[in-house]
Design a protein around this motif. Structure first.
Motif: not given
Length: 299
Positions: A169-185, A203-211, A261-264
């Motif tokens: 079993r595994d999961s697909l997770a949205a991950v990023a470095a803990p600092r430095g990401l700047v959201p757009d407008a 697979l990532a496309g499905i995960a991006q539509g998740g809760e 967020g939540r992992e798939m």
């Protein structure tokens, strides 16, 4: 000329149906038709009478059928002989084709489990993308296929001809470095994405539509669809990447990456050809059917 063209022709001579042979060969019908046509162009003759239903072989097609069967038989025997001499130094050999990320995160531990159960085993592994891995199994070059599975993406293999086991079993997770990401407008974060149509990209496309999935906009596309390259970009602070949890577990533990967020959930499946039998392969298959371990700490 490619060997798979001859194997396509042999399948078509048996089924007399482009659609059924394309399904059996795990390719689209249009791609299968192009390969048959390429074989006819290379030979310089028509092998099929397409005006009949079901299709029939022409006189040249019937003549070439005997040649094709003999060519495939001799090549298969030669390959088996060379591999028996070059693989394993007398040990039983298992050949596996697997996604790149599974070769890094899952396969070493899984092979260790097989060796613990069956003793010394020689292995030969082809790491590649999903389509190449499926093709390698279907064309008979490898005993086993190791891949992720999610119900949102069907695996193009006939379950009767290519049975499967859940081995992890595994999961697909949205991950990023803990600092430095700047959201757009609009509050969206930069996304590191796979190439369009790739297996992990779907697979990532499905995960991006998740809760609870983070809102994103694309800033970088990795055309070779290797999760390892996106992991490096995420570690460098370039954006969010959807990655198998098992691949980035050390970085998550160390605080170099954080999960957003939540992992798939995903299964890790092992496939084989029902037509490919060796006593040792059957033993590996039996061990693989035992309680699958969970190689992700996502739960």
């Amino acid at each position: 000329m490619e060997l798979k063209w001859i194997e396509d022709f042999l399948s078509l001579a048996e089924t007399r149906s482009f659609s059924r042979s394309a399904e059996a060969r795990a390719v689209t019908q249009s791609a299968f038709s192009r390969r048959i046509r390429s074989l006819e162009v290379w030979l310089g003759t028509a092998l099929l009478d397409r005006s009949t239903y079901p299709i029939t072989l022409t006189a040249d097609g019937r003549q070439f059928l005997e040649t094709a069967e003999e060519v495939v038989r001799l090549l298969t025997l030669s390959r088996a002989d060379f591999r028996a001499r070059s693989d394993g130094a007398g040990l039983p050999v298992v050949t596996i084709t697997a996604l790149h990320s599974l070769c890094l995160s899952f396969l070493p531990r899984w092979l260790g489990r097989i060796r613990d159960a069956l003793g010394p085993v020689a292995s030969r592994v082809l790491p590649d993308n999903f389509n190449i891995c499926v093709q390698a199994l279907v064309e008979g070059g490898y005993d086993l296929l190791l891949t992720y599975h999610h119900p949102g993406i069907p695996i193009p293999l006939d379950p009767e001809r290519y049975p499967c086991r859940i081995v992890g079993r595994d999961s697909l997770a949205a991950v990023a470095a803990p600092r430095g990401l700047v959201p757009d407008a609009r509050g969206r974060l930069p996304l590191l994405q796979y190439s369009r149509g790739s297996f992990l990209g779907r697979l990532a496309g499905i995960a991006q539509g998740g809760e609870d999935a983070p809102a994103t906009y694309p800033v970088h596309t990795n055309e070779n669809s290797m999760a390892e390259a996106l992991r490096s970009m995420a570690l460098g602070g370039h954006g969010i990447a959807w990655l198998p949890r098992s691949l980035v577990e050390p970085e998550i533990r160390a605080g170099a990456l954080t999960v957003l967020g939540r992992e798939m959930p995903m299964d890790i499946r092992l496939y084989r050809s029902a037509e490919r039998h060796r006593s040792f392969l059957d033993e590996v298959w039996a061990v693989a059917a035992e309680d699958p371990p969970n190689y992700s700490d996502a739960e």
